[in-house]
Design an enzyme around this catalytic site. Sequence first.
Site, PDB file in Angstrom:
ATOM      1  CB  CYS A   1      -0.949  -0.011   1.139  1.00  0.00           C
ATOM      2  SG  CYS A   1      -2.032   1.356   1.382  1.00  0.00           S
TER       3      CYS A   1
ATOM      4  CG  ASP B   1      -1.085  -1.039 -15.891  1.00  0.00           C
ATOM      5  OD1 ASP B   1      -1.644  -0.342 -14.976  1.00  0.00           O
ATOM      6  OD2 ASP B   1      -0.018  -0.773 -16.417  1.00  0.00           O
TER       7      ASP B   1
ATOM      8  CB  ALA C   1      -6.091  -4.357  -8.729  1.00  0.00           C
TER       9      ALA C   1
END
Length: 366
Positions: A134, A239, A261
């Site tokens: 993160c 991506d 994601a």
Amino acid sequence: MRSPRDERPRLSFSFFRWRETIAIPAAPLQIGDLVIDPPILQAPMAGFTNAAFRQIVRQFGGSGLLATEMVNARGFVWLDENEAEHPDRLWGVAEEARPLAVQIWDNDAETMAKVGRRLVDEYRVSVVDINFGCPVRQVTEKAHSGSYLLREPQRMFHIIHRLVKACNPTPVTAKIRLGCSPESINCNEIAKVVEEAGAAALTVHGRTAKDMFRGNADWERISEIKQHLRNIPLIGNGDLDSAEKVVAAFQNYNVDGVMIARACLGRPWLFSQAAAALKGDPVPPEPTLAEQRDVMLHHFRLVVDRFGEEKATVLMRKYACCYAQGKRGARHFRTHVARVSTAAEFHQVVDEHFPSEPIFSNSAAS
């Protein structure tokens, strides 16, 4: 072995109009004793991958392993010690179909171990994942967690090693970025640390923490990491917004699995498309806009059932924007949906402003 809970109905819309593709063999992914088939994982995303979203992904199918939002281990302990309800981010976990991963974050090994053991004993999770990726300032600079820890490999080793011991035999995995910045890429070194500490798999997002989500994910860098791992699988992330890109990742890069994601947030059917492409089955095209609207409204009902109308409406604003992304009129819809505060207002905005024209490129729809 699949449990009865895995045998849930799949969403069935008329958009399953087939087109041909080429078979690309992708072996099942093994994380400890857990077999992930297809080797396509849903990424944990804070504020998004809650139980309602995961239910929709499961209904479409195609993801071999789903994950919760990341859980603050220290916050979990505080709630437990104060006899408060466990985190909303664990909503649905106890009853949900498996396999399921829960991602946790903190910088204290003992706190992480305590929470990991609770997840194994009480929630019966399939995988405990550690967030070392993160890049958000609140997690990195303020809490010295997430991708901040990439600058402290030995501390990472201690956290992983302690958590592996606490969670045994449930596998522990780690998710990282390439490094803290383009000037300090150390993913190869970190990969060795992760494996030596006992983790069962490594996921790598192909950007540095400083990059946030700018630019393109570096899949060449991800692929290079494989030679630094001896036995554990490498999962690539970044991506992947189409079935074709998922197939290309397996074709062109040395990865054992992939993680989808942000692209899935408004397109939960993306996993089923990618899984079909990997098997060589005809790939379902995008749903019609009317069908996408129906999926979004189904999603809203699930959130209302959990949180009640007022809170659910506020939570649904960001999801609604995701469903509209990439369509003509998305900006106009976002402007209106961002102001809704009741279910009636939400339905009115959807009826009046949700895009109803063909899909255009993201750049045209922003």
